[in-house]
Design a protein around this motif. Structure first.
Motif: not given
Ligand SMILES: [Zn+2]
Length: 340
Positions: A25-34
């Protein structure tokens, strides 16, 4: 999603990998810009570090938050964020002392593989730092550099106690060494000796604030640093390679009472106890607690006071990650940026 995987030395493939999901529950998903290829990725690529089956690669990242777990409080979807190669809670006593890369809850980002389209970042609130707003495209390489090479070079300079009145020598002309030059300059060093025999890297070192270039290495490099410092050695030396030769070169280039900041990932380094005993040199280093410096570094980049993204002298689509590794391995590129 697409992501880079190392199968064996010299064999990097970009292939379909499972999309990252919220696990804790402490995770994040990020979409990489680079994302990018790190000097440390070359150790397994060259077979110097064992490859244990197909391994997702990459640990440097900047991008836009897509989703957060139920216990994430400060990081929000839509924010542009930068994080370090170690996830950290940023609250434990070790983090509070500024050593987030030794956090008692640390998790290595490398296991997830940041040379990809998306990434799961554990301990999102502690690990990620958001920019004031979405950055313009030209700031993205510098923000990505903050994720590792800038933060690591900065820690090297801080650990070496670079500052006003000091002469700083930097052993290693990879991206970390060059950014240690930039850091030493920002920290107010009086004189900065970059040790490099490669013309384009020397030029960048000078742009970043080097006052002297020394092309000799090993014992000759030590002699040259002493020659330029009244026979004493530098006050501060950053070691940004990680070999026996570079570590001894760093220690021997430092004057008694001076400081070595070592940030090259050590491979086969063994220190001679007697020599160390009589050297009167302080040694401090290790995996950089990049998180300690991120707010300050992001601020400097955001206000265009520093441009560490200049270390990326080659940018390729993620699909050509293999060519990026090859270019860095053959020293045709200082550092390769990958566009997912
Ligand atoms: Zn911690």
């Amino acid at each position: 999603m697409r992501g880079a995987v190392l199968y064996a030395p010299g064999d990097v493939r970009v292939e379909e990998r499972e999309d990252p999901k919220i696990v804790e529950p402490t995770d994040a998903i990020i979409r990489l810009s680079a994302t990018c290829v790190c000097g440390s990725d070359l150790w397994p690529y060259r077979g110097i570090e064992a490859v244990d089956g197909p391994a997702p690669m990459g640990h440097e990242y900047a991008g836009i938050v897509q989703e957060v777990g139920s216990q994430v409080r400060t990081i929000k979807p839509g924010q542009f964020v930068v994080g370090s190669f170690f996830a950290s809670d940023n609250t434990c006593p070790i983090c509070q002392a500024g050593y987030q890369s030794s956090c008692i809850h640390r998790e290595l980002i490398g296991a997830n593989g940041a040379q990809a389209e998306s990434l799961r970042v554990p301990l999102a609130d502690g690990t990620l730092v958001a920019t004031p707003d979405l950055p313009s495209d030209d700031l993205v390489p510098s923000l990505l550099a903050a994720s590792d090479v800038l933060g690591t070079g900065w820690f090297g300079a801080v650990a070496a106690e670079a500052g006003p009145g000091k002469t700083v020598a930097v052993v290693g002309d990879g991206a970390v060494g060059l950014l240690a030059v930039l850091a030493a300059s920002q920290l107010g060093a009086e004189r900065i000796i970059a040790m490099s025999r490669h013309e384009p890297r020397q030029q960048l070192a000078i742009e970043f604030g080097a006052t002297d270039i020394v092309t000799e290495r090993g014992d000759d490099g030590v002699a040259e640093v002493k020659e330029r410092t009244g026979g004493l050695g530098a006050h501060s030396v950053v070691e940004a390679v990680g070999t026996q030769e570079s570590m001894l070169q760093a220690i021997r280039s430092t004057r008694p009472g001076g400081h070595v900041g070592y940030v090259g990932v050590a491979h086969g380094v063994e220190l001679p106890g007697t020599e160390l005993f009589y050297s009167h040199v302080h040694l401090h280093g290790g995996p950089a607690p990049v998180r300690r410096f991120l707010p300050e570094l992001i601020d400097l980049i955001w206000n265009r006071q520093i441009d560490p993204g200049k270390v990326f002298d080659l940018a390729l689509p993620l699909e050509q990650a293999g060519a990026g590794y090859q270019a860095m391995d053959q020293r045709q590129a200082i550092k390769v940026l990958l566009h997912p």
